[in-house]
Structures are given as structure tokens and as C-alpha cells.
Design a protein around this motif. Sequence first.
Motif, mmCIF file in Angstrom:
data_model
loop_
_atom_site.group_PDB
_atom_site.id
_atom_site.type_symbol
_atom_site.label_atom_id
_atom_site.label_comp_id
_atom_site.label_asym_id
_atom_site.label_seq_id
_atom_site.Cartn_x
_atom_site.Cartn_y
_atom_site.Cartn_z
ATOM 1 N N GLY A 78 53.168 60.026 44.392
ATOM 2 C CA GLY A 78 52.343 60.637 43.348
ATOM 3 C C GLY A 78 50.857 60.365 43.448
ATOM 4 N N ILE A 79 50.414 59.847 44.600
ATOM 5 C CA ILE A 79 48.977 59.621 44.787
ATOM 6 C C ILE A 79 48.420 60.746 45.669
ATOM 7 C CG2 ILE A 79 47.219 58.046 45.691
ATOM 8 C CD1 ILE A 79 49.155 55.744 45.104
ATOM 9 N N GLY A 80 47.673 61.665 45.063
ATOM 10 C CA GLY A 80 47.139 62.813 45.801
ATOM 11 C C GLY A 80 45.657 62.646 46.055
ATOM 12 N N GLN A 81 45.183 63.158 47.179
ATOM 13 C CA GLN A 81 43.755 62.999 47.483
ATOM 14 C C GLN A 81 43.143 64.285 48.021
ATOM 15 O OE1 GLN A 81 42.685 59.780 50.180
ATOM 16 N NE2 GLN A 81 40.548 59.983 49.613
ATOM 17 N N ILE A 144 40.809 70.759 46.526
ATOM 18 C CA ILE A 144 41.348 70.247 45.263
ATOM 19 C C ILE A 144 42.661 70.970 44.932
ATOM 20 C CG2 ILE A 144 40.924 69.994 42.778
ATOM 21 C CD1 ILE A 144 37.919 69.737 43.444
ATOM 22 N N GLY A 145 42.662 72.285 45.137
ATOM 23 C CA GLY A 145 43.881 73.069 44.882
ATOM 24 C C GLY A 145 45.036 72.583 45.748
ATOM 25 N N ARG A 146 44.742 72.326 47.005
ATOM 26 C CA ARG A 146 45.797 71.855 47.913
ATOM 27 C C ARG A 146 46.343 70.505 47.452
ATOM 28 N NH1 ARG A 146 44.321 70.582 54.023
ATOM 29 N NH2 ARG A 146 43.351 68.874 52.875
ATOM 30 N N ALA A 147 45.445 69.602 47.027
ATOM 31 C CA ALA A 147 45.891 68.294 46.531
ATOM 32 C C ALA A 147 46.776 68.463 45.290
ATOM 33 C CB ALA A 147 44.688 67.406 46.217
ATOM 34 N N LEU A 155 45.094 61.891 40.849
ATOM 35 C CA LEU A 155 44.349 62.675 41.838
ATOM 36 C C LEU A 155 43.079 61.907 42.202
ATOM 37 C CD1 LEU A 155 43.897 65.394 43.354
ATOM 38 C CD2 LEU A 155 42.800 66.242 41.277
ATOM 39 N N LEU A 156 42.923 61.621 43.507
ATOM 40 C CA LEU A 156 41.725 60.924 43.984
ATOM 41 C C LEU A 156 40.754 61.965 44.522
ATOM 42 C CD1 LEU A 156 43.493 58.111 46.099
ATOM 43 C CD2 LEU A 156 43.044 58.133 43.632
ATOM 44 N N LEU A 157 39.554 61.988 43.986
ATOM 45 C CA LEU A 157 38.561 62.992 44.404
ATOM 46 C C LEU A 157 37.342 62.290 44.981
ATOM 47 C CD1 LEU A 157 38.634 65.339 41.282
ATOM 48 C CD2 LEU A 157 39.629 65.795 43.523
ATOM 49 N N ASP A 158 36.993 62.628 46.222
ATOM 50 C CA ASP A 158 35.838 62.017 46.862
ATOM 51 C C ASP A 158 34.676 62.999 46.889
ATOM 52 O OD1 ASP A 158 34.124 60.430 48.241
ATOM 53 O OD2 ASP A 158 35.474 59.996 49.907
ATOM 54 N N GLU A 159 33.674 62.722 46.073
ATOM 55 C CA GLU A 159 32.445 63.528 46.023
ATOM 56 C C GLU A 159 32.718 65.023 45.841
ATOM 57 O OE1 GLU A 159 29.317 62.282 46.368
ATOM 58 O OE2 GLU A 159 29.559 60.362 47.370
ATOM 59 N N PRO A 160 33.422 65.408 44.790
ATOM 60 C CA PRO A 160 33.717 66.837 44.618
ATOM 61 C C PRO A 160 32.477 67.709 44.480
ATOM 62 C CG PRO A 160 34.293 65.612 42.645
ATOM 63 C CD PRO A 160 33.991 64.600 43.712
ATOM 64 N N VAL A 188 37.662 59.564 40.366
ATOM 65 C CA VAL A 188 36.669 60.378 41.076
ATOM 66 C C VAL A 188 35.481 59.528 41.519
ATOM 67 C CG1 VAL A 188 35.695 61.188 38.862
ATOM 68 C CG2 VAL A 188 35.189 62.463 40.947
ATOM 69 N N VAL A 189 35.126 59.685 42.789
ATOM 70 C CA VAL A 189 33.970 59.007 43.376
ATOM 71 C C VAL A 189 32.817 59.995 43.383
ATOM 72 C CG1 VAL A 189 33.092 58.452 45.673
ATOM 73 C CG2 VAL A 189 35.146 57.330 44.836
ATOM 74 N N GLU A 190 31.649 59.563 42.918
ATOM 75 C CA GLU A 190 30.532 60.505 42.861
ATOM 76 C C GLU A 190 29.178 59.849 43.118
ATOM 77 O OE1 GLU A 190 31.014 64.539 42.691
ATOM 78 O OE2 GLU A 190 29.147 63.441 42.556
ATOM 79 N N GLN A 191 28.314 60.566 43.798
ATOM 80 C CA GLN A 191 26.904 60.179 43.907
ATOM 81 C C GLN A 191 26.154 60.750 42.711
ATOM 82 O OE1 GLN A 191 24.677 59.260 46.708
ATOM 83 N NE2 GLN A 191 25.979 59.440 48.497
ATOM 84 N N ASN A 192 26.679 61.848 42.193
ATOM 85 C CA ASN A 192 26.069 62.522 41.053
ATOM 86 C C ASN A 192 26.473 61.767 39.781
ATOM 87 O OD1 ASN A 192 25.225 64.338 39.105
ATOM 88 N ND2 ASN A 192 25.713 66.102 40.406
#
Length: 234
Positions: A78-81, A144-147, A155-160, A188-192
Motif C-alpha cells: 500500500g505504499i505508492g510513489q 500521479i494517476g499511475r501511482a 501516496l508518496l509525491l516527490d516535487e509534484p 509530499v516533498v516540495e521545494q515550493n
Amino acid sequence: MLLEIRDIHVHYGNIAALKGVTVEVGEGEIVTLIGANGAGKTTTLKTISGLRPLTSGSIWFEGRDISRMPGHKRLMAGIGQAPEGRGIFPGMSVLENLYMGAYARKGSVDKDLQEVFELFPRLAERRNQPGGTMSGGEQQMLAIGRALMARPRVLLLDEPSMGLAPMLIQQIFTIIEEINRRGTTVLVVEQNAQQALQLAHRAYVLETGRVVKSAPARELLDDPEVRAAYLGTG
Ligand code: ATP
């Protein structure tokens, strides 16, 4: 806690990228990691999804120690990225890319496909277009859709928002909020930092491999140090 990262240390050769990072993600939350380039944000996500090995510390998911579980089993658990740089299959159509996201799953995927198309109408319109010919923003949506097709619990998101025009950035954050509202926990990881702190419930600030602050995201928006260092509004 749904996901607990306890005091993890991670190395690239002799270089210590993470020097004792502890992060907790509760069921239903949106949690963000912010920090400067090289702070260790991507490494943290890669270690959670099993792409990087731990030197020490542990990772717990649904109360189980998954520190030594291979990456594909973590996905099935259950860990999606959606990785940084998107990582979609350029020669496959949008639809094929989405089906790839569901390969490890049992059961019908039609309902999930429908949901992804609801979240991202652009993907429905372009379902037969090769992934590699989609624009940067569209590829981000596809990743994101594929994850989501794996129906992850977290859901792990890297710099969306990376590389997106301002209007699209707003759109992608609104969609992340909607994904969370529909029941998926998000890290979620973000620079913003500004947008990420507005989106998230809680946030961690990383500096050179260490967590230097953690607090409700709204509090960090008003924190003078965070404002000066990450929001450019000291
Ligand atoms: P950015 O916002 O720039 O993506 P980040 O916070 O995600 O930065 P990481 O990519 O996790 O940071 O990098 C953390 C540290 O590990 C950095 O010092 C980086 O140079 C180093 N590092 C990352 N990948 C590798 C690698 N493959 N080999 C050697 N060092 C690496």
C-alpha cells in the motif's frame, strides 16, 4: 500511525544523506517535507519506498517493521510513489501507463481508471497518446494517476510542482487535496514551501539530513525562521 520513520540514517557511499530522520504520517493526513536542495527529501521518500537501503533506524507501516521488505512488496502493501522526474514509460500510451500502475493489484481496475480520469480529464482526452509526447505538466499528472492505479494507502509525491507553470501548480495542489479528501494519505516533498504548507496538515523541515522543525503546517507558515529561509518573506 500509518507510517513511521524512526531515526533513519542513509548513506551514499561515505556520504551521510540522512543523519537520523524521524517522520510520522497518520491515517488521512497530508504531511509535507520541505527543505533546501540536498537536504535529503528525495532520499527520505526513496528509503520509504525501498529504493535506498537503511544504514540504521527503522520504517514501520500499519504497525509492521518494513525496513527490510523489498520495494515491490511495499507497493503491494500500500505504499505508492510518483517519483521525481516523473518516470513514466515514454513509448507507451497514457492508458497503457495507467494499466502498468495497477499491474501488482488484484481485481477490476475500471473503477480506478474512472476515478483517475475524473481527477485528470486531460488524461482521458489523451488516453491514446504516447506518454513521452505529453507536456511536462501532463506527464506529472500521468505519474500521479499511475501511482493511484495501485490504490495505495499512502501516496508518496516527490516535487509534484517541479517545472510546472504557476497556473498548473495551483491545479496540481488542488488535485492532491482532492485525492486526500477521497481517502488517500499523502506524504509530499516540495521545494515550493508556500504551497506545500498551505496544503498540508503537518510539516517537517529538513536541513542537511536532519529534521530541524516539525509542526502543524499553518504554524510554520507564520514561523519567522521558516519565512526567512523558505518563503522569502522574512
Ligand atoms: P533536491 O530538492 O535538490 O532534490 P533533496 O532534499 O531531495 O534535494 P536528496 O536528493 O535526498 O536531497 O540528497 C541528499 C544528499 O544526498 C545530497 O547531499 C545529495 O548530493 C546526496 N545524494 C543524493 N543522491 C546521491 C547519489 N546517487 N550519490 C551520491 N550522493 C547522492
